[in-house]
Each structure stands twice: as C-alpha cells, then as structure tokens.
Scaffold this motif. Sequence first.
Motif, PDB file in Angstrom:
ATOM      1  N   ILE A  87      -0.349 -13.958   3.979  1.00 29.68           N
ATOM      2  CA  ILE A  87       0.568 -15.088   4.043  1.00 29.68           C
ATOM      3  C   ILE A  87      -0.055 -16.138   4.963  1.00 29.68           C
ATOM      4  O   ILE A  87      -0.311 -15.876   6.136  1.00 29.68           O
ATOM      5  N   ALA A  88      -0.294 -17.314   4.425  1.00 29.13           N
ATOM      6  CA  ALA A  88      -0.990 -18.356   5.186  1.00 29.13           C
ATOM      7  C   ALA A  88      -0.160 -18.845   6.370  1.00 29.13           C
ATOM      8  O   ALA A  88      -0.697 -19.115   7.438  1.00 29.13           O
ATOM      9  N   ASN A  89       1.129 -18.962   6.167  1.00 28.56           N
ATOM     10  CA  ASN A  89       2.000 -19.474   7.224  1.00 28.56           C
ATOM     11  C   ASN A  89       2.829 -18.338   7.794  1.00 28.56           C
ATOM     12  O   ASN A  89       3.512 -17.631   7.054  1.00 28.56           O
ATOM     13  N   ILE A  90       2.764 -18.171   9.103  1.00 32.00           N
ATOM     14  CA  ILE A  90       3.607 -17.214   9.804  1.00 32.00           C
ATOM     15  C   ILE A  90       4.120 -17.893  11.065  1.00 32.00           C
ATOM     16  O   ILE A  90       3.573 -18.907  11.495  1.00 32.00           O
ATOM     17  N   VAL A  91       5.203 -17.371  11.632  1.00 30.31           N
ATOM     18  CA  VAL A  91       5.706 -17.966  12.870  1.00 30.31           C
ATOM     19  C   VAL A  91       4.880 -17.460  14.047  1.00 30.31           C
ATOM     20  O   VAL A  91       4.387 -16.330  14.041  1.00 30.31           O
ATOM     21  N   TYR A  92       4.748 -18.328  15.031  1.00 34.24           N
ATOM     22  CA  TYR A  92       3.951 -18.060  16.219  1.00 34.24           C
ATOM     23  C   TYR A  92       4.798 -18.250  17.468  1.00 34.24           C
ATOM     24  O   TYR A  92       5.896 -18.808  17.401  1.00 34.24           O
ATOM     25  N   ASP A  93       4.259 -17.847  18.598  1.00 34.87           N
ATOM     26  CA  ASP A  93       4.935 -18.088  19.881  1.00 34.87           C
ATOM     27  C   ASP A  93       5.222 -19.570  20.067  1.00 34.87           C
ATOM     28  O   ASP A  93       6.241 -19.940  20.647  1.00 34.87           O
ATOM     29  N   SER A  94       4.334 -20.433  19.570  1.00 34.52           N
ATOM     30  CA  SER A  94       4.541 -21.879  19.711  1.00 34.52           C
ATOM     31  C   SER A  94       5.818 -22.334  18.995  1.00 34.52           C
ATOM     32  O   SER A  94       6.457 -23.303  19.415  1.00 34.52           O
ATOM     33  N   ASP A  95       6.211 -21.636  17.931  1.00 32.30           N
ATOM     34  CA  ASP A  95       7.452 -21.985  17.243  1.00 32.30           C
ATOM     35  C   ASP A  95       8.663 -21.640  18.109  1.00 32.30           C
ATOM     36  O   ASP A  95       9.653 -22.373  18.124  1.00 32.30           O
ATOM     37  N   ILE A  96       8.584 -20.538  18.833  1.00 33.42           N
ATOM     38  CA  ILE A  96       9.661 -20.171  19.762  1.00 33.42           C
ATOM     39  C   ILE A  96       9.698 -21.155  20.925  1.00 33.42           C
ATOM     40  O   ILE A  96      10.774 -21.607  21.332  1.00 33.42           O
ATOM     41  N   LYS A  98       8.820 -24.222  20.854  1.00 29.32           N
ATOM     42  CA  LYS A  98       9.384 -25.466  20.327  1.00 29.32           C
ATOM     43  C   LYS A  98      10.908 -25.381  20.301  1.00 29.32           C
ATOM     44  O   LYS A  98      11.586 -26.313  20.728  1.00 29.32           O
ATOM     45  N   LEU A  99      11.448 -24.245  19.843  1.00 30.87           N
ATOM     46  CA  LEU A  99      12.903 -24.065  19.848  1.00 30.87           C
ATOM     47  C   LEU A  99      13.462 -24.157  21.268  1.00 30.87           C
ATOM     48  O   LEU A  99      14.499 -24.785  21.494  1.00 30.87           O
ATOM     49  N   GLU A 100      12.766 -23.535  22.215  1.00 28.85           N
ATOM     50  CA  GLU A 100      13.218 -23.570  23.604  1.00 28.85           C
ATOM     51  C   GLU A 100      13.223 -24.993  24.145  1.00 28.85           C
ATOM     52  O   GLU A 100      14.135 -25.389  24.869  1.00 28.85           O
ATOM     53  N   LYS A 101      12.225 -25.773  23.782  1.00 34.42           N
ATOM     54  CA  LYS A 101      12.175 -27.182  24.220  1.00 34.42           C
ATOM     55  C   LYS A 101      13.333 -27.962  23.616  1.00 34.42           C
ATOM     56  O   LYS A 101      13.999 -28.742  24.311  1.00 34.42           O
ATOM     57  N   TRP A 102      13.592 -27.748  22.332  1.00 33.08           N
ATOM     58  CA  TRP A 102      14.715 -28.430  21.696  1.00 33.08           C
ATOM     59  C   TRP A 102      16.025 -28.040  22.360  1.00 33.08           C
ATOM     60  O   TRP A 102      16.882 -28.894  22.611  1.00 33.08           O
ATOM     61  N   ILE A 103      16.196 -26.754  22.647  1.00 34.26           N
ATOM     62  CA  ILE A 103      17.417 -26.288  23.323  1.00 34.26           C
ATOM     63  C   ILE A 103      17.555 -26.973  24.679  1.00 34.26           C
ATOM     64  O   ILE A 103      18.619 -27.504  25.019  1.00 34.26           O
ATOM     65  N   ASP A 104      16.479 -26.960  25.463  1.00 36.99           N
ATOM     66  CA  ASP A 104      16.517 -27.576  26.793  1.00 36.99           C
ATOM     67  C   ASP A 104      16.823 -29.069  26.703  1.00 36.99           C
ATOM     68  O   ASP A 104      17.632 -29.587  27.483  1.00 36.99           O
ATOM     69  N   ASP A 105      16.199 -29.762  25.754  1.00 36.33           N
ATOM     70  CA  ASP A 105      16.447 -31.203  25.597  1.00 36.33           C
ATOM     71  C   ASP A 105      17.906 -31.479  25.246  1.00 36.33           C
ATOM     72  O   ASP A 105      18.525 -32.382  25.810  1.00 36.33           O
ATOM     73  N   TRP A 106      18.463 -30.689  24.314  1.00 33.51           N
ATOM     74  CA  TRP A 106      19.857 -30.891  23.931  1.00 33.51           C
ATOM     75  C   TRP A 106      20.796 -30.532  25.073  1.00 33.51           C
ATOM     76  O   TRP A 106      21.796 -31.233  25.291  1.00 33.51           O
ATOM     77  N   GLU A 107      20.495 -29.463  25.796  1.00 26.37           N
ATOM     78  CA  GLU A 107      21.382 -29.054  26.891  1.00 26.37           C
ATOM     79  C   GLU A 107      21.465 -30.117  27.983  1.00 26.37           C
ATOM     80  O   GLU A 107      22.489 -30.235  28.653  1.00 26.37           O
ATOM     81  N   ASN A 108      20.392 -30.890  28.151  1.00 31.12           N
ATOM     82  CA  ASN A 108      20.401 -31.970  29.139  1.00 31.12           C
ATOM     83  C   ASN A 108      21.419 -33.051  28.792  1.00 31.12           C
ATOM     84  O   ASN A 108      21.813 -33.832  29.647  1.00 31.12           O
ATOM     85  N   GLU A 109      21.849 -33.098  27.542  1.00 31.24           N
ATOM     86  CA  GLU A 109      22.815 -34.101  27.099  1.00 31.24           C
ATOM     87  C   GLU A 109      24.253 -33.574  27.100  1.00 31.24           C
ATOM     88  O   GLU A 109      25.182 -34.305  26.765  1.00 31.24           O
ATOM     89  N   LEU A 110      24.423 -32.307  27.466  1.00 28.84           N
ATOM     90  CA  LEU A 110      25.741 -31.675  27.413  1.00 28.84           C
ATOM     91  C   LEU A 110      26.290 -31.396  28.798  1.00 28.84           C
ATOM     92  O   LEU A 110      25.529 -31.184  29.748  1.00 28.84           O
ATOM     93  N   GLU A 111      27.614 -31.359  28.885  1.00 25.43           N
ATOM     94  CA  GLU A 111      28.270 -30.897  30.098  1.00 25.43           C
ATOM     95  C   GLU A 111      28.062 -29.391  30.198  1.00 25.43           C
ATOM     96  O   GLU A 111      28.070 -28.696  29.181  1.00 25.43           O
ATOM     97  N   GLU A 153       6.533  -8.204  16.221  1.00 24.40           N
ATOM     98  CA  GLU A 153       7.596  -8.292  17.232  1.00 24.40           C
ATOM     99  C   GLU A 153       8.180  -9.692  17.349  1.00 24.40           C
ATOM    100  O   GLU A 153       9.302  -9.862  17.829  1.00 24.40           O
ATOM    101  N   ILE A 154       7.431 -10.676  16.922  1.00 22.90           N
ATOM    102  CA  ILE A 154       7.885 -12.055  17.068  1.00 22.90           C
ATOM    103  C   ILE A 154       9.072 -12.375  16.156  1.00 22.90           C
ATOM    104  O   ILE A 154       9.856 -13.272  16.450  1.00 22.90           O
ATOM    105  N   LEU A 155       9.236 -11.636  15.066  1.00 17.51           N
ATOM    106  CA  LEU A 155      10.285 -11.987  14.099  1.00 17.51           C
ATOM    107  C   LEU A 155      11.689 -11.879  14.689  1.00 17.51           C
ATOM    108  O   LEU A 155      12.465 -12.848  14.615  1.00 17.51           O
ATOM    109  N   PRO A 156      12.085 -10.754  15.301  1.00 19.17           N
ATOM    110  CA  PRO A 156      13.422 -10.739  15.908  1.00 19.17           C
ATOM    111  C   PRO A 156      13.530 -11.690  17.105  1.00 19.17           C
ATOM    112  O   PRO A 156      14.592 -12.267  17.358  1.00 19.17           O
ATOM    113  N   LYS A 157      12.440 -11.877  17.809  1.00 18.45           N
ATOM    114  CA  LYS A 157      12.440 -12.804  18.953  1.00 18.45           C
ATOM    115  C   LYS A 157      12.718 -14.231  18.468  1.00 18.45           C
ATOM    116  O   LYS A 157      13.514 -14.960  19.067  1.00 18.45           O
TER     117      LYS A 157
END
Length: 186
Positions: A87-96, A98-111, A153-157
């Motif tokens: 499979i040419a495309n698989i998820v990597y730690d960098s994808d996780i 990226k999600l963490e960065k998006w979460i942190d960015d959005w949380e900065n806008e929330l109470e 192991e990255i899949l459930p993570k």
Amino acid sequence: MKIYTKTGDKGTTSLYGGVKISKAAIRLDAYGTTDELNSFVGNIIAFSTHEKIIFQLVEIQKELFVVGSELATPKEKMYLANGQARIANIVYDSDIEKLEKWIDDWENELEPLKSFILPGGGKASAAAHIARTVCRRAERCVVGLAAQEEIREILPKYLNRLSDYFFVLARVLSKLNGEEEVKWQP
C-alpha cells in the motif's frame, strides 16, 4: 461493470490479495467501521461552511481511506518480497502530530471546559459528536483486531487522536455557528 458481484451472498468477502473471510470477522468490522466513520466525516462537511474545517476534514477522509485499505490487507499480503509496503499510502506519526496541532490550534479559540457537555449544539456539532463516537468504536475494533493479528501500532493511536479531534471540532462548530453547548447538569 456491474456494481453487484453476488460473491458476498453467502456471508464472505475478499480482502486485498484475494483472501476470503467471513463478513462477521473482526478485520471486516474494523475496516467497515472505519468506512462508516469516513461517511460521517462527509456528513460534517455537508453541514459546514468553514473552509479551514472542510480542508481538515477532507484530509482526514483521505487518511481514513488509507487506514481502511491497510485494515483490509492481511499481514501476509501487506509487504513485497523486499519489505516495502504494497500500500503506497499509510498513516505516519506525522499524521498524528498534525491532528494534535489542529486540536491545539482549535482549543486556543475555545473557553476551557468546566463541565461535561452533552452531544448536540447544532447540526454540524452533532454530526461531529457522532463521528467521535463512531471513531471510538472503530478504535475498539482495531484494538480487538490487534489482539488477534499483528497490525501496525499506529492505527489505534491515530484513531484515538482523531476522536479527540472530533470532540474539539464539535465544540468549535458550536462556537462558530453561534450555537449553545448543552452542559450536563448532574
């Protein structure tokens, strides 16, 4: 080409590489639930008008398709003779990350949360809450599969972090759409 093949009429399906399994197999449940989650992500997109959110959700849909493809591939079919993934495309730690960065960015806008909130808050927010719970179910299925077969192991993570993203996204959508979060009152 016809969409129906009738090959699954007896309760079996084929994985990548032609391996037949029961439609009740946990592997099928894992990638089927991931596919279901991807459909719910499309539902959030249908309710959203915010370009940044739509961009993120389309990226997530692509990653979920990749996760589903990997889950639909038995270990013995996953790698070529030289050890390279089929499979040419698989998820990597960098994808996780990226999600963490998006979460942190959005949380900065929330109470900050001071109480539990109930799922809801408007159509888009409610759709994000549904995606969160389906994501948790997909994660449980993948963990169950990992107990029976070797998977990366990255899949459930990845799915764990993604469910966190959907929780924060539900809150963000409520805020952006001017809709009240429903706080749980014991």
